[in-house]
Design an enzyme around this catalytic site. Structure first.
Site, short mmCIF file in Angstrom:
data_model
loop_
_atom_site.label_atom_id
_atom_site.label_comp_id
_atom_site.label_asym_id
_atom_site.label_seq_id
_atom_site.Cartn_x
_atom_site.Cartn_y
_atom_site.Cartn_z
NE ARG A 38 54.88 36.73 29.08
CZ ARG A 38 54.10 37.79 29.12
NH1 ARG A 38 53.30 38.05 28.10
NH2 ARG A 38 54.11 38.60 30.15
NE ARG A 88 43.94 38.73 41.70
CZ ARG A 88 44.62 38.98 42.81
NH1 ARG A 88 45.13 37.99 43.53
NH2 ARG A 88 44.81 40.22 43.23
CD GLU A 99 38.88 34.73 44.64
OE1 GLU A 99 39.61 33.78 44.31
OE2 GLU A 99 39.27 35.66 45.36
CG HIS A 157 42.05 35.52 47.60
ND1 HIS A 157 41.60 35.98 46.38
CD2 HIS A 157 43.31 36.00 47.75
CE1 HIS A 157 42.54 36.73 45.82
NE2 HIS A 157 43.59 36.75 46.64
N GLY A 187 46.25 34.22 50.93
CA GLY A 187 47.68 34.19 50.64
C GLY A 187 48.49 35.20 51.43
N GLY A 190 58.53 35.66 39.38
CA GLY A 190 58.64 37.09 39.69
C GLY A 190 59.01 37.23 41.15
NE ARG A 191 57.27 42.38 43.78
CZ ARG A 191 56.76 43.11 42.80
NH1 ARG A 191 57.54 43.88 42.08
NH2 ARG A 191 55.48 43.09 42.54
CB ILE A 192 55.05 36.11 44.79
CG1 ILE A 192 54.53 37.46 45.29
CG2 ILE A 192 54.46 34.97 45.62
CD1 ILE A 192 53.03 37.68 45.10
C1 GLV Z 1 46.14 39.38 46.65
O1 GLV Z 1 45.58 38.50 46.11
C2 GLV Z 1 46.90 40.41 46.02
O2 GLV Z 1 46.90 40.53 44.78
O3 GLV Z 1 47.54 41.17 46.74
#
Ligand code: GLV
Length: 327
Positions: A180, A241, A270, A288, A290, A158-160
């Site tokens: 998918r 996640r 977490e 966490h 990111g 996707g975007r990331i």
């Molecule tokens: C971070 O984990 C987000 O979903 O932006």
């Protein structure tokens, strides 16, 4: 700042400019002490609010919605919305918004930190050095695996995922992906990415990155069976996640030599970590972070604030996740 007439609650600490922007549009109740609110306290403070600016540590569920009858919008400071019961919000006509786009590049950078850190054992060997166990250069010590010219498999382009994939060119990697639904051929060509079935991607990749949202369908997308398909020399990275990867199965694979190394930024349950993961040295463990750059976290908070303000002003918020509630 805590106004009796506040119609908006910001559940966690945000930046001064975020609060200033919100305050220009109406009185705001904040939590600049940043104490995570227990469900009953969140429900109590949400009871008279029309809007919430939430964090991914807040659970927005039917019980909270029942306690907040005036609620119109939940603006989550995250791209993921798995902390929010979307169906319950939609059933109540409550708008939910997220912060897509602004964090793609920073998150992709961090994923690469995990890829390189795990492959080259960066945090593990730094700990050796800090503990005074570096007695001098050795040809055969602290060897990692190569990232350059290896095969990168991204599950969730996707975007990331695409921002992660674009960086692979600098490492002269072969790029494969699994979604998918396949991307348009032009996009595949532009990225130099070949689609593979998930199991084939797991068998062929030297580095596997999972970058999918967490949902019932992605729970334990990578479990014991999938780990068993991967090369023993491979590296797995999850900054998406917790719950997408089965942490216990991963720890077992890392311990048995079924998998060379892993890089994790997110965990099931977490901030608690599975003790078996903590016991493994061949895994880079981050808390966490990111999207945690100065610029990106500010942009995320402002994005959520703008969504909340738009919704409360009767305008369609730009990042509405459940458009079915928009009349
Ligand atoms: C971070 O984990 C987000 O979903 O932006």
């Amino acid at each position: 700042m805590s106004g009796a007439a506040a119609e908006l609650l910001v559940t966690r600490a945000v930046f001064a400019e975020t609060l200033a922007y919100l305050a220009r549009h109406g009185p705001v109740e904040d939590n600049q002490d940043d104490r995570p609110l227990a469900p009953n306290e969140l429900a109590r403070r949400a009871a008279d609010k029309r809007g919430l600016v939430t964090a991914l540590t807040d659970r927005v569920d039917a019980a909270l919605l029942a306690a907040a009858p005036r609620l119109e919008v939940v603006a989550n400071i995250a791209v993921g919305v798995n902390n929010i019961d979307l169906a319950a919000c939609s059933a109540r006509g409550v708008m939910v918004t997220n912060t897509p786009g602004v964090l793609d590049e920073s998150t992709a950078d961090l994923v690469w930190a995990l890829i390189l850190g795990a492959a080259r054992r960066v945090t593990e060997v730094e700990q050796e050095l800090r503990a005074g166990r570096w007695t001098g250069w050795r040809l055969t010590e602290w060897l990692g695996v190569d990232v350059h010219h290896a095969t990168l498999g991204v599950i969730g382009l996707g975007r990331i995922g695409r921002a992660i994939a674009r960086r692979a060119a600098g490492f002269a990697m072969r790029l494969v992906y699994h979604n998918r639904r396949r991307l348009a051929p032009e996009l595949e060509r532009e990225l130099g990415a070949a689609w593979l079935a998930k199991d084939d991607l797991l068998r062929e990749s030297d580095v596997v990155v999972v970058q999918v949202p967490y949902a019932a369908e992605t729970h334990h997308l990578i479990g014991a069976r999938e780990l068993g398909l991967m090369k023993p020399s491979a590296v797995l990275v999850n900054a998406a996640r917790g719950g997408v990867v089965d942490d216990q199965a991963l720890a077992a694979a890392l311990a048995s030599g079924g998998l060379r190394a892993a890089g994790l930024d997110v965990y099931e349950g977490e901030p608690a970590l599975h003790p078996a993961l903590l016991a493994q040295r061949n895994v880079v463990l981050l808390p966490h972070v990111g999207s945690a750059t100065e610029a990106t976290r500010r942009a995320m908070a402002m994005c959520a604030a703008e969504n909340a303000v738009a919704a409360l002003a009767g305008r369609r918020p730009p990042n509405l996740v459940n458009p079915e509630v928009w009349r």
